[in-house]
Design an enzyme around this catalytic site. Structure first.
Site, PDB file in Angstrom:
ATOM      1  CE1 TYR A 104      -7.842  -1.577  -4.521  1.00  0.00           C
ATOM      2  CE2 TYR A 104      -9.878  -2.330  -3.513  1.00  0.00           C
ATOM      3  CZ  TYR A 104      -8.505  -2.298  -3.545  1.00  0.00           C
ATOM      4  OH  TYR A 104      -7.785  -2.983  -2.601  1.00  0.00           O
ATOM      5  CG  ASN A 127       2.280   1.024  -1.698  1.00  0.00           C
ATOM      6  OD1 ASN A 127       3.404   1.492  -1.839  1.00  0.00           O
ATOM      7  ND2 ASN A 127       1.482   1.368  -0.702  1.00  0.00           N
ATOM      8  CB  CYS A 135      -1.989   0.620  -0.557  1.00  0.00           C
ATOM      9  SG  CYS A 135      -0.908  -0.384   0.467  1.00  0.00           S
ATOM     10  CG  HIS A 136      -3.771   1.474   5.316  1.00  0.00           C
ATOM     11  ND1 HIS A 136      -2.523   2.029   5.110  1.00  0.00           N
ATOM     12  CD2 HIS A 136      -4.427   2.310   6.146  1.00  0.00           C
ATOM     13  CE1 HIS A 136      -2.428   3.154   5.799  1.00  0.00           C
ATOM     14  NE2 HIS A 136      -3.577   3.350   6.434  1.00  0.00           N
ATOM     15  CD  GLU A 162      -4.794   5.823   8.584  1.00  0.00           C
ATOM     16  OE1 GLU A 162      -5.700   6.214   7.802  1.00  0.00           O
ATOM     17  OE2 GLU A 162      -3.655   5.504   8.197  1.00  0.00           O
TER      18      GLU A 162
END
Length: 169
Positions: A104, A127, A135-136, A162
């Site tokens: 963040y 979001n 946002c993950h 991912e």
């Protein structure tokens, strides 16, 4: 007047996913929402919305390709609604490469205000189009996972997908 209302009519559909059902909503401007039906908050379509799966064929195709590990970048018309600050943060989220995470604090620095990590966190949590606006990919400065609208287990699954450590389809 009725013609103008039809142009911006919001359509929605619920689709299955390996993360549980997702509620998709869009209007003539583009995709407005992806909601985790089984997330932290109860999800229902807004009353003026109409159920219609036809506007979501491409969205569903791209989500399925993403869950199969075959798509890294979405190419959809997005129309999130938020404050100028939120919109700027959401644009920055889209710049985080697939498979990478940032804190963040780093997201606040990229926004131009390194002391705004709390505000950036609030924007991140607001979001309306998770997964597509990734946002993950934002984590705590200590490397730990922090809140996610679909719940931390879903955030873990998306990050593992991912990193090529998990296949969802």
């Amino acid at each position: 007047m009725a013609t103008a209302a039809l142009i911006n009519l919001t359509s929605y559909t619920e689709v299955p996913s390996p993360l549980g059902p997702l509620l998709l909503a869009a209007d003539s401007s583009g995709l407005r929402h992806i909601e985790f039906v089984n997330g932290r908050h109860e999800v229902r379509p807004d009353s003026p919305w109409r159920e219609d799966a036809s506007p979501f064929r491409e969205t569903v195709r791209q989500l399925q390709a993403y869950f199969a590990g075959e798509l890294e970048t979405f190419d959809l018309q997005l129309a999130p609604q938020g404050t100028p600050f939120q919109l700027a943060v959401w644009r920055l989220l889209c710049e985080i490469p697939y498979g990478e995470t940032i804190s963040y604090g780093e997201l606040a620095r990229r926004h131009g205000n390194p002391h705004a990590s709390r505000a950036v966190g609030l924007a991140n949590g607001s979001n309306p189009i998770p997964i597509v606006i990734p946002c993950h990919r934002v984590i705590g400065c200590n490397g730990k996972l922090t809140g996610y609208g679909g719940g931390l287990p879903i955030k873990e699954k998306l990050l593992a997908l991912e990193r090529r450590q998990l296949r969802l389809l």
